[in-house]
Every structure is written in C-alpha cells, then in structure tokens.
Design a protein around this motif. Structure first.
Motif, PDB file in Angstrom:
ATOM      1  N   THR A  17       0.838  -0.854  -0.132  1.00 44.44           N
ATOM      2  CA  THR A  17      -0.163  -0.383  -0.112  1.00 44.44           C
ATOM      3  C   THR A  17       0.897   1.050  -0.315  1.00 44.44           C
ATOM      4  O   THR A  17       2.047   1.440   0.731  1.00 44.44           O
ATOM      5  CB  THR A  17      -1.335  -0.030   1.272  1.00 44.44           C
ATOM      6  N   VAL A  18       0.221   2.194  -0.199  1.00 47.23           N
ATOM      7  CA  VAL A  18       1.106   3.471  -0.240  1.00 47.23           C
ATOM      8  C   VAL A  18       1.521   4.292   0.827  1.00 47.23           C
ATOM      9  O   VAL A  18       2.433   4.519   2.027  1.00 47.23           O
ATOM     10  CB  VAL A  18       0.203   4.867  -1.488  1.00 47.23           C
ATOM     11  N   PRO A  50      -5.425  -0.178 -11.090  1.00 46.70           N
ATOM     12  CA  PRO A  50      -6.576   0.189  -9.269  1.00 46.70           C
ATOM     13  C   PRO A  50      -6.665  -2.153  -8.892  1.00 46.70           C
ATOM     14  O   PRO A  50      -6.937  -2.100  -9.777  1.00 46.70           O
ATOM     15  CB  PRO A  50      -7.458   0.970  -9.574  1.00 46.70           C
ATOM     16  N   ALA A  51      -7.094  -1.610  -7.555  1.00 46.56           N
ATOM     17  CA  ALA A  51      -7.361  -2.799  -7.054  1.00 46.56           C
ATOM     18  C   ALA A  51      -8.087  -3.223  -5.962  1.00 46.56           C
ATOM     19  O   ALA A  51      -7.728  -2.149  -4.886  1.00 46.56           O
ATOM     20  CB  ALA A  51      -5.805  -3.259  -6.583  1.00 46.56           C
ATOM     21  N   GLY A  52      -9.368  -2.547  -6.108  1.00 43.79           N
ATOM     22  CA  GLY A  52      -9.731  -2.529  -4.832  1.00 43.79           C
ATOM     23  C   GLY A  52      -9.891  -1.314  -4.534  1.00 43.79           C
ATOM     24  O   GLY A  52      -9.844   0.451  -5.443  1.00 43.79           O
ATOM     25  N   LEU A  57       0.665  -3.055  -8.237  1.00 47.71           N
ATOM     26  CA  LEU A  57       1.780  -3.395  -9.721  1.00 47.71           C
ATOM     27  C   LEU A  57       1.637  -3.660 -10.732  1.00 47.71           C
ATOM     28  O   LEU A  57       1.013  -5.013 -11.118  1.00 47.71           O
ATOM     29  CB  LEU A  57       3.445  -3.885  -8.986  1.00 47.71           C
ATOM     30  N   THR A  58       1.325  -3.414 -11.946  1.00 44.93           N
ATOM     31  CA  THR A  58       1.462  -3.858 -13.431  1.00 44.93           C
ATOM     32  C   THR A  58       2.293  -4.545 -13.557  1.00 44.93           C
ATOM     33  O   THR A  58       3.265  -4.742 -12.877  1.00 44.93           O
ATOM     34  CB  THR A  58       0.908  -2.696 -14.538  1.00 44.93           C
ATOM     35  N   PRO A  59       2.348  -5.257 -14.920  1.00 38.01           N
ATOM     36  CA  PRO A  59       3.382  -5.987 -15.646  1.00 38.01           C
ATOM     37  C   PRO A  59       4.968  -5.297 -15.693  1.00 38.01           C
ATOM     38  O   PRO A  59       5.864  -6.102 -15.348  1.00 38.01           O
ATOM     39  CB  PRO A  59       2.679  -7.275 -16.213  1.00 38.01           C
TER      40      PRO A  59
END
Length: 307
Positions: A17-18, A50-52, A57-59
């Motif tokens: 998380t940030v 975004p994840a909820g 992280l993207t690939p």
C-alpha cells in the motif's frame, strides 16, 4: 546514484500500500504517489493499476522491480569495493534484533566493535512493532538478527543474505511444586507434558509457532489457556498455577517467583534459531562484514558457555 524512485517502487511491491510505503520511507503518501507518477511518465509505462481501494503493480512494474533489485545489488557491491579504499572503518551501522538476540549476541558484538573500530558508530534497536526485513529493505537498518518464521523471506530470497548465528534450546517453565520440578537436572521429554495446560509465552509470531510445531511432533496439541509476551508476566502466571510454558534458554526468569526451569531431552527437541540478515551485496562492506564476524564470535562464546 540510482533513481530513488526505484526504491519507492520496491518498497511498495513489498508492503502493498502507498500508506505503508510512505511510513517505511518517512515520506507522505502524496510524495510516494507523485514519485511513482513521475517514474511512470519518464518510462512511458503504466506502473500501477487500481485494485479495489488500493493499487497493484502492473506486469511492467513487476519486471522493473526485478531490474531494480539487480541494480541495488550491484550498487551495494560497488560500495563494498570502494570501501576498501577508505582509511579504516568509519560511519554508522544500524542493527535491529529481537530482545533475546540483543542480550545474547548483539550487545556483546557491538561492544567488541566499539573497542576495535572507534570511528564506527553502532546504533541498536529492538523495534518490536516493525518487520525487520522491511527495515533492511528500506535502508532503516543495515543488519537484522531475526528468528525465521513461515511468513518471512525464504533463505534464498534474492534481496537478502541470511546466515545462521545461534541455536537456542527451549526449556519448560513449571511451578516449584510441579511434578516436573524434580527433573530440573535430568530433564523431561516433551511428550510427557501432553496433558498439561499451557501458557502461550513470548512473541506469538515465532515462539508460539515453535510450541505448536514441537508439540505436534511429540504427538499432541497443547491446551493453551492463557498468554503473555513479557517473561515476568509469564513467570507470574506459571508461579500461580495457570499452566506451564515453553521458554527460550536465554529468556530472563525472575528469581522472586517460585518457578523452576526444566530442560527438555530426547526428540523432538525444540530449538529457536537466530539468523543474521543483511541486504544482498552489503555483506562484504567492511562495517557489515566486521559486525557479522563479531556476532559469530559472540555466539561462539555463548555456545561454549552452554546456552
């Protein structure tokens, strides 16, 4: 010399998380977000999605983390090589470790370093509420003495070097009038305690897992009725008949309580193992290499004394 935003990305990958990343790096969440946006813009690639209510992280970001790990490894190795040209060993070394590790090996090792390397400043912290591997990764610690747990980094994790330091036997702590108290010299087998009530003693992250594993190997599940982290509190509960406890050999047991420490014998023999961990690539840097040697020497002294 490496873009610090890569370190921010690495820590985000580790913590998820940030907010947690900002706390680990002593930044604000907005600064973390800004750094990652800047890095994304510079590379022309999306790094987060975004994840909820969080992000992931993207690939492309995951691939970048792998390269960043390799870059930081090479940078640590470069610092180790350059340190050989320095006049002696100086600077600051930050060591974190569990309380019994500080007692057993860290404090003696730091005292030895203080005598041998007067220009090296050693800072020691127990950091009970911190993940010590995260302290290493974020650069807030240079060396950690930890007890491996199932949810910790595996021994072959590419980011860390982990070396065994000390193996600490476990004892039973029983009331003075307990039937096991008569066995304080010869010891007892753990299987003999299958019918006892137990106190979950010490840090549940490692000590309780050790109890569960050892009892399972001995053929029973411990009936845990009470729990305490502080060893004085554990001793008080044992003394007043609330159960017995598994305690590390190095754990302090106050003399004012009528309790008896009984060694365990036979198999299974639960042992708590201490590991010294550093960021991979730093292990040859003179301050850290000397600190690792001092830890091993202190551990050797303990083993000679029959820890």
């Amino acid at each position: 010399m490496i873009d610090p935003r890569l370190q921010t990305l690495r820590v985000l990958h580790e913590l998820g998380t940030v907010t947690a990343t900002a706390e680990a790096l002593h930044l604000t969440p907005s600064t973390v977000s800004q750094q990652l946006r800047q890095l994304s813009a510079r590379l022309g690639l999306g790094l987060l999605e975004p994840a909820g209510r969080n992000v992931r992280l993207t690939p492309a970001a995951l691939a970048l983390v792998e390269h960043a790990d390799a870059l930081f490894l090479r940078w640590e190795e470069a610092r180790a090589d350059l340190a050989e040209y320095a006049d002696g060993v100086a600077g600051r070394l930050r060591i974190t470790g569990v309380a019994t590790a500080i007692t057993a090996v860290i404090a003696p090792a730091a005292a030895r370093l203080r005598e041998e390397l007067p220009r090296l400043t050693v800072e020691i912290g127990e950091d009970p509420d911190e993940n010590r591997f995260e302290l290493l990764l974020s650069g807030r610690a240079d060396l950690a003495v930890v007890i491996p747990t199932p949810d910790g980094p595996p021994h072959d994790d590419a980011r860390f070097v982990q070396r065994p330091v000390l193996a600490e036997p476990q004892d039973l702590l029983v009331p003075a009038g307990h039937r096991f108290a008569r066995c304080a010299r010869q010891g007892v087998g753990l299987a003999e305690a299958g019918g006892e009530s137990w106190i979950r003693a010490g840090d549940p992250a490692d000590q309780h897992q050790l109890l569960l594993t050892a009892c399972a190997r001995a053929g029973f599940t411990p009936r845990v009725r009470h729990h305490a982290v502080d060893w004085y509190a554990v001793a008080a509960l044992v003394a007043h008949g609330f159960g017995i406890a598994l305690v590390p050999r190095l754990a302090p047991v106050p003399e004012r309580y009528p309790v008896v420490r009984v060694p365990l014998r036979g198999e299974p023999l639960p042992v708590r193992r201490f590991v010294a961990a550093v960021r991979r690539g730093t292990e040859e840097q003179p301050p850290i290499a000397r600190a690792m040697a001092a830890l091993c020497a202190a551990a050797g002294d303990r083993e000679v004394q029959g820890v």
